[in-house]
Enzyme design. Structure first.
Site, PDB file in Angstrom:
ATOM      1  N   GLU A  78      18.224 111.951  73.531  1.00 55.33           N
ATOM      2  CA  GLU A  78      16.899 111.776  74.131  1.00 55.33           C
ATOM      3  C   GLU A  78      16.620 110.317  74.497  1.00 55.33           C
ATOM      4  O   GLU A  78      16.188 110.024  75.608  1.00 55.33           O
ATOM      5  CB  GLU A  78      15.813 112.276  73.162  1.00 55.33           C
ATOM      6  CG  GLU A  78      14.424 112.033  73.703  1.00 55.33           C
ATOM      7  CD  GLU A  78      13.315 112.574  72.820  1.00 55.33           C
ATOM      8  OE1 GLU A  78      13.566 112.933  71.669  1.00 55.33           O
ATOM      9  OE2 GLU A  78      12.178 112.632  73.323  1.00 55.33           O
ATOM     10  N   ASP A  98      18.554 114.964  69.390  1.00 55.30           N
ATOM     11  CA  ASP A  98      17.143 114.560  69.350  1.00 55.30           C
ATOM     12  C   ASP A  98      16.969 113.827  68.018  1.00 55.30           C
ATOM     13  O   ASP A  98      16.963 114.447  66.948  1.00 55.30           O
ATOM     14  CB  ASP A  98      16.225 115.779  69.415  1.00 55.30           C
ATOM     15  CG  ASP A  98      14.779 115.371  69.635  1.00 55.30           C
ATOM     16  OD1 ASP A  98      14.427 114.216  69.318  1.00 55.30           O
ATOM     17  OD2 ASP A  98      13.995 116.214  70.107  1.00 55.30           O
ATOM     18  N   ILE A 100      14.516 112.144  66.591  1.00 52.76           N
ATOM     19  CA  ILE A 100      13.306 112.556  65.860  1.00 52.76           C
ATOM     20  C   ILE A 100      12.618 113.586  66.733  1.00 52.76           C
ATOM     21  O   ILE A 100      12.081 113.258  67.805  1.00 52.76           O
ATOM     22  CB  ILE A 100      12.356 111.376  65.589  1.00 52.76           C
ATOM     23  CG1 ILE A 100      13.038 110.414  64.632  1.00 52.76           C
ATOM     24  CG2 ILE A 100      11.033 111.876  65.022  1.00 52.76           C
ATOM     25  CD1 ILE A 100      12.133 109.522  63.842  1.00 52.76           C
ATOM     26  N   ASP A 101      12.686 114.827  66.322  1.00 50.56           N
ATOM     27  CA  ASP A 101      11.935 115.853  67.046  1.00 50.56           C
ATOM     28  C   ASP A 101      10.615 116.009  66.304  1.00 50.56           C
ATOM     29  O   ASP A 101      10.586 116.379  65.132  1.00 50.56           O
ATOM     30  CB  ASP A 101      12.718 117.171  67.083  1.00 50.56           C
ATOM     31  CG  ASP A 101      12.043 118.153  68.027  1.00 50.56           C
ATOM     32  OD1 ASP A 101      11.628 117.738  69.121  1.00 50.56           O
ATOM     33  OD2 ASP A 101      11.895 119.327  67.641  1.00 50.56           O
ATOM     34  N   THR A 103       7.989 113.424  67.308  1.00 44.79           N
ATOM     35  CA  THR A 103       7.598 112.000  67.225  1.00 44.79           C
ATOM     36  C   THR A 103       6.088 111.861  67.047  1.00 44.79           C
ATOM     37  O   THR A 103       5.627 110.998  66.293  1.00 44.79           O
ATOM     38  CB  THR A 103       8.084 111.239  68.476  1.00 44.79           C
ATOM     39  OG1 THR A 103       9.513 111.328  68.511  1.00 44.79           O
ATOM     40  CG2 THR A 103       7.699 109.762  68.438  1.00 44.79           C
ATOM     41  N   ASP A 200      15.803 119.145  72.495  1.00 46.55           N
ATOM     42  CA  ASP A 200      14.851 119.793  71.584  1.00 46.55           C
ATOM     43  C   ASP A 200      15.405 121.115  71.053  1.00 46.55           C
ATOM     44  O   ASP A 200      15.064 121.522  69.945  1.00 46.55           O
ATOM     45  CB  ASP A 200      13.528 120.104  72.312  1.00 46.55           C
ATOM     46  CG  ASP A 200      12.767 118.865  72.749  1.00 46.55           C
ATOM     47  OD1 ASP A 200      12.595 117.967  71.918  1.00 46.55           O
ATOM     48  OD2 ASP A 200      12.340 118.806  73.920  1.00 46.55           O
TER      49      ASP A 200
END
Ligand SMILES: O=P([O-])([O-])O[C@@H]1[C@H](O)[C@H](O)[C@@H](O)[C@H](O)[C@H]1O
Ligand SMILES: [Mg+2]
Ligand SMILES: [Mg+2]
Length: 260
Positions: A78, A98, A100-101, A103, A200
């Site tokens: 990402e 990803d 940090i899915d 955020t 994601d």
């Protein structure tokens, strides 16, 4: 697990063995420690598209660690894409990350934050790991080998239409990856979203399928991971019912050429 340079996975037991739980613990510490500090928030494509230094740091840690073992493998991350890297899924072994899915959750210390890593070969996700850092839940799946949470097998629910619960933007954990793991765990019957990205849902898509669930495009038919639209459900009946309820639209694809 051993992944060779061609992307073949051999001797697989649990996908997390690629990095070992030690590596995931390191990522968990980075996320947890950042939650104790002030989190400087920057924006990307819009005022609601957030990124922090922790997103960037976690992505770099994952990419560096994979590159040491698999120098020829490709990445779709990402934050790398946000920094200008291309977002094209080829047949080559590709890690879809990803860092940090969730955020927005992370910025508010709302405790649903996941690291999501999918590994694809020939455009097919071979294994997926979603690590819910604050719950300390490691969701894993390997194609054809089932889905697990902290080593316990996952199965979607058997609920039918009358009592089903589904997740979309209005009711959800605030992370697409965890929403999909909630379907895989049988906590909810379905999740859908238009506007997500391949990072994601790459790992979560396999976790849902391996837990016995189904994926569908919001207009019915096969999911295209680059199309930014997905339904994940416990059954075809519920997925098809959602197709009838959703007003679809087509956001620009993840692999669309950049505007001039
Ligand atoms: O930006 P991010 O926190 O990695 O990911 C977002 C989360 O998954 C959110 O739940 C979903 O509604 C957005 O579509 C995603 O972009
Ligand atoms: Mg995300
Ligand atoms: Mg993210």
């Amino acid at each position: 697990m051993v992944v060779d340079e061609g992307g073949t996975c051999r001797g697989w037991r649990n996908p997390e063995e690629h990095h070992g739980t030690g590596f995931m613990n390191q990522l968990q510490s980075v996320v947890r420690e950042a939650l104790l500090d002030d989190r400087a928030v920057m924006t990307k494509s819009s005022s609601v598209d957030l990124v922090t230094q922790t997103d960037q740091k976690v992505e770099q840690l994952i990419i560096q660690s994979v590159k040491e073992k698999f120098p020829t493998h490709r990445f779709i991350g990402e934050e790398s894409v946000a920094a200008g890297e291309s977002c094209v899924l080829t047949d080559c072994p590709t890690w879809i990350i990803d860092p940090i899915d969730g955020t927005t959750n992370f910025v508010h210390a709302f405790p649903f934050v996941a690291v999501s890593i999918g590994f694809s070969v020939n455009k097919q996700v071979e294994f997926g790991v979603v690590y819910s850092c604050l719950e300390d839940k490691m969701f894993t799946a390997r194609r054809g080998k089932g889905a697990f949470c902290n080593g316990q097998p996952l199965e979607v629910s058997e609920c039918f239409l009358s009592s089903c619960m589904f997740l979309c933007r209005l009711r959800g954990a605030g992370t697409a990856a965890i929403n999909m793991c909630l379907v895989a765990s049988g906590c909810v019957e379905a999740y859908y979203e238009i506007g997500i990205h391949v990072w994601d849902v790459a790992a979560g898509s396999l976790i849902v399928c391996e837990a016995g669930g189904v994926l569908m495009d919001v207009e019915g038919g096969k999911v295209d991971l680059m199309s930014r639209r997905i339904i994940a459900a416990n059954s075809r009946t519920i997925a098809e019912r959602l197709v009838r309820e959703i007003a679809p639209f087509r956001p620009p694809r993840d692999d669309a050429p950049p505007p001039n």
